[in-house]
Enzyme design. Structure first.
Site, PDB file in Angstrom:
ATOM      1  N   ASN A  15       0.989  -1.309  -0.152  1.00  0.00           N
ATOM      2  CA  ASN A  15       0.065   0.005  -0.021  1.00  0.00           C
ATOM      3  C   ASN A  15       0.895   1.037   0.176  1.00  0.00           C
ATOM      4  O   ASN A  15       1.449   1.548   1.129  1.00  0.00           O
ATOM      5  CB  ASN A  15      -0.909   0.026   1.442  1.00  0.00           C
ATOM      6  CG  ASN A  15      -1.712   1.018   1.402  1.00  0.00           C
ATOM      7  OD1 ASN A  15      -1.685   1.929   0.497  1.00  0.00           O
ATOM      8  ND2 ASN A  15      -2.473   1.139   2.450  1.00  0.00           N
ATOM      9  N   ARG A  94      -2.671  -2.007  -3.415  1.00  0.00           N
ATOM     10  CA  ARG A  94      -3.902  -1.155  -3.284  1.00  0.00           C
ATOM     11  C   ARG A  94      -3.569   0.164  -4.368  1.00  0.00           C
ATOM     12  O   ARG A  94      -2.632   0.722  -4.446  1.00  0.00           O
ATOM     13  CB  ARG A  94      -3.813  -0.386  -1.875  1.00  0.00           C
ATOM     14  CG  ARG A  94      -5.024   0.421  -1.478  1.00  0.00           C
ATOM     15  CD  ARG A  94      -4.759   1.122  -0.380  1.00  0.00           C
ATOM     16  NE  ARG A  94      -6.030   1.832   0.130  1.00  0.00           N
ATOM     17  CZ  ARG A  94      -6.150   2.443   1.149  1.00  0.00           C
ATOM     18  NH1 ARG A  94      -5.326   2.408   2.004  1.00  0.00           N
ATOM     19  NH2 ARG A  94      -7.338   3.233   1.298  1.00  0.00           N
ATOM     20  N   HIS A 182     -12.193   4.403  -0.184  1.00  0.00           N
ATOM     21  CA  HIS A 182     -11.981   3.355   1.222  1.00  0.00           C
ATOM     22  C   HIS A 182     -12.850   2.085   0.713  1.00  0.00           C
ATOM     23  O   HIS A 182     -13.196   1.629   1.652  1.00  0.00           O
ATOM     24  CB  HIS A 182     -12.636   4.143   2.405  1.00  0.00           C
ATOM     25  CG  HIS A 182     -11.850   5.132   2.731  1.00  0.00           C
ATOM     26  ND1 HIS A 182     -12.409   6.468   3.420  1.00  0.00           N
ATOM     27  CD2 HIS A 182     -10.806   5.216   2.965  1.00  0.00           C
ATOM     28  CE1 HIS A 182     -11.430   6.948   4.043  1.00  0.00           C
ATOM     29  NE2 HIS A 182     -10.319   6.362   3.534  1.00  0.00           N
ATOM     30  N   ARG A 242      -7.866  17.539   5.374  1.00  0.00           N
ATOM     31  CA  ARG A 242      -8.867  17.714   4.196  1.00  0.00           C
ATOM     32  C   ARG A 242     -10.245  18.557   4.730  1.00  0.00           C
ATOM     33  O   ARG A 242     -10.772  17.901   5.654  1.00  0.00           O
ATOM     34  CB  ARG A 242      -8.960  16.478   3.583  1.00  0.00           C
ATOM     35  CG  ARG A 242      -7.708  16.054   2.706  1.00  0.00           C
ATOM     36  CD  ARG A 242      -8.096  14.841   2.053  1.00  0.00           C
ATOM     37  NE  ARG A 242      -7.225  13.714   2.545  1.00  0.00           N
ATOM     38  CZ  ARG A 242      -7.684  12.385   2.611  1.00  0.00           C
ATOM     39  NH1 ARG A 242      -8.739  11.952   1.728  1.00  0.00           N
ATOM     40  NH2 ARG A 242      -6.873  11.338   2.811  1.00  0.00           N
ATOM     41  N   GLU A 378      -7.539  -3.486   5.721  1.00  0.00           N
ATOM     42  CA  GLU A 378      -7.825  -3.484   4.224  1.00  0.00           C
ATOM     43  C   GLU A 378      -6.631  -4.480   3.621  1.00  0.00           C
ATOM     44  O   GLU A 378      -6.728  -4.851   2.535  1.00  0.00           O
ATOM     45  CB  GLU A 378      -7.222  -2.047   3.779  1.00  0.00           C
ATOM     46  CG  GLU A 378      -8.312  -1.395   4.013  1.00  0.00           C
ATOM     47  CD  GLU A 378      -7.660   0.351   4.545  1.00  0.00           C
ATOM     48  OE1 GLU A 378      -7.154   0.518   5.266  1.00  0.00           O
ATOM     49  OE2 GLU A 378      -8.480   1.097   3.918  1.00  0.00           O
TER      50      GLU A 378
END
Ligand code: ADP
Length: 393
Positions: A15, A94, A182, A242, A378
């Site tokens: 990832n 990923r 996500h 963000r 994940e």
């Protein structure tokens, strides 16, 4: 039978972000068995490699000024004790953006990698790094299968109204759509909901993935119906740095009257806003919770108010709600955030037991609505996808 054929084989997951490469390693099999995981942080500066072998002693060492290829070499050098003679048969990556057409995990070859490079304008801050790692992994493991898993994939199949903006149609056709992100986390949680609570298999569930990046997903019977992130990973909830949702008129104003260009806006919206910008203190929820500053409290208030707002909106998309799931670093560990979110939504049947909530218990609801806390993984979703491509998988 598959397990026997694959004995001696291992799966590596990667990832890769702009400044870090996370990895995990598994023994291949129908359900991969984790052998360890770790991360190279601070790429292109004084990089560090942290490794945590399953059941072993974690390590942390400086590896100098490493880029993505250097990070992978360092990871490779440290894999041997975890592999213990196993051969890396598949590497799972990923990939943040699969665009409109790459949904399910797929083998990465020259053709598919070319198509994914073409999507770079849709995710300029992530996709190039993801693909740099694919390149490095192909060089490091020339005999292994390379598999791409897309963060957007779980959300494909949304109704058109949940995928479009109110722009002229041609923009949709050119790819200006709500993609959602996500997805690997949501896929893991969808699986865990059914494994832990089979009675919720057909349920209407909202999953709140609250980490440094944060989004929410409305699921019906394990399938994504709508999500808060859209064209980019900026929309929806405010995050560590963000903005989350913002009136586009603000951006026009900043461009026209404050003369901000794309680079300045990118910095503002991605790096200087959210919890960090609102508090003026930190992007880290632990720091904000520990602070006495009114600005820290206000930042948490804004974060939780937006989560409640999105629960209302996503409940409307689902036509009702049966369960709310918290996951991600904040979702899994912040009793304060969970309490603030549910405390204001008794009207929807949401409420939490203070003791269970304080312990991050797997089930914390006391009202008509189920409220669950499920740690996400994940990497495991990626490893499972690779296992399906291996012989016998
Ligand atoms: P990423 O999106 O980078 O994977 P994580 O899912 O690891 O992020 O979440 C990081 C966030 O989780 C940080 O804001 C951190 O403060 C928060 N967090 C982790 N542990 C706790 C805790 N015990 N209490 C409150 N917040 C926590």
């Amino acid at each position: 039978m598959g397990a026997r054929q694959m004995s001696g084989a291992a799966i590596l997951t990667i990832n890769a972000g702009s400044s870090s490469v996370k990895f995990s390693v598994y023994e291949a099999g129908e359900e991969p068995v984790e052998l360890g995981r770790g991360e190279v942080e601070n790429l292109n500066a004084e990089a560090h490699l942290r490794v945590a072998p399953a059941g072993g002693v974690p390590g942390d060492e400086p590896i100098g000024r490493a880029d993505h290829a250097g990070a992978l070499r360092a990871i490779l050098d440290h894999l041997a004790p975890m592999l213990d003679g196993r051969r890396v048969a598949g590497v799972g990556h990923r990939i943040v953006h699969g665009g409109a057409h790459h949904a399910a995990p797929q083998l990465l070859d020259d053709t598919s990698i070319g198509e994914l490079h073409a999507l770079e304008p849709l995710a300029p801050l992530h996709q190039p790094y993801n693909l740099a790692a694919v390149n490095a992994a192909r060089a490091a493991f020339p005999d292994a299968l390379q598999v791409g898993c897309f963060d957007t994939g779980f959300h494909r199949g949304h109704a058109w109204v949940n995928e479009t903006f109110g722009l002229p149609r041609a923009y949709y056709d050119r790819g200006v759509r709500r993609y959602g992100f996500h997805g690997l986390s949501y896929e893991f949680i969808a699986g865990e909901i059914v494994r832990r609570h089979p009675e919720l298999a057909g349920a209407r569930v909202i999953v709140a993935h609250l980490g440094n990046g944060a989004s929410m997903c409305a699921m019906h019977a394990g399938r994504s119906v709508n999500t808060t992130m859209g064209f980019s990973a900026l929309d929806g909830l405010p995050m560590g740095t963000r903005t989350g949702q913002i009136d586009p008129g603000v951006l026009l104003y900043l461009m026209e009257f404050e003369k901000m260009d794309a680079a300045a806006l990118t910095r503002l919206l991605y790096k200087e806003s959210g919890l960090k910008g609102l508090s003026g203190i930190s992007n880290d929820m632990r720091t904000l919770e520990a602070s006495d500053a009114p600005e820290a409290a206000q930042a948490i208030d804004y974060f939780t108010a937006r989560i409640r707002h999105e629960i209302g909106a996503l409940t409307a998309d689902l036509g009702g709600l049966d369960a709310l799931v918290f996951t991600g670093g904040i979702g899994e560990h912040s009793a304060l955030v969970r309490e603030r979110v549910c405390g204001g939504m008794g009207w929807l049947g949401l409420s939490v037991d203070a003791g269970a909530n304080a312990e991050n218990a797997p089930e914390i609801g006391t009202g008509r609505m189920r409220v669950l806390v499920i740690p996400t993984d994940e990497e495991r979703v990626i490893a499972r996808a690779v296992a399906r491509f291996l012989p016998g998988g």
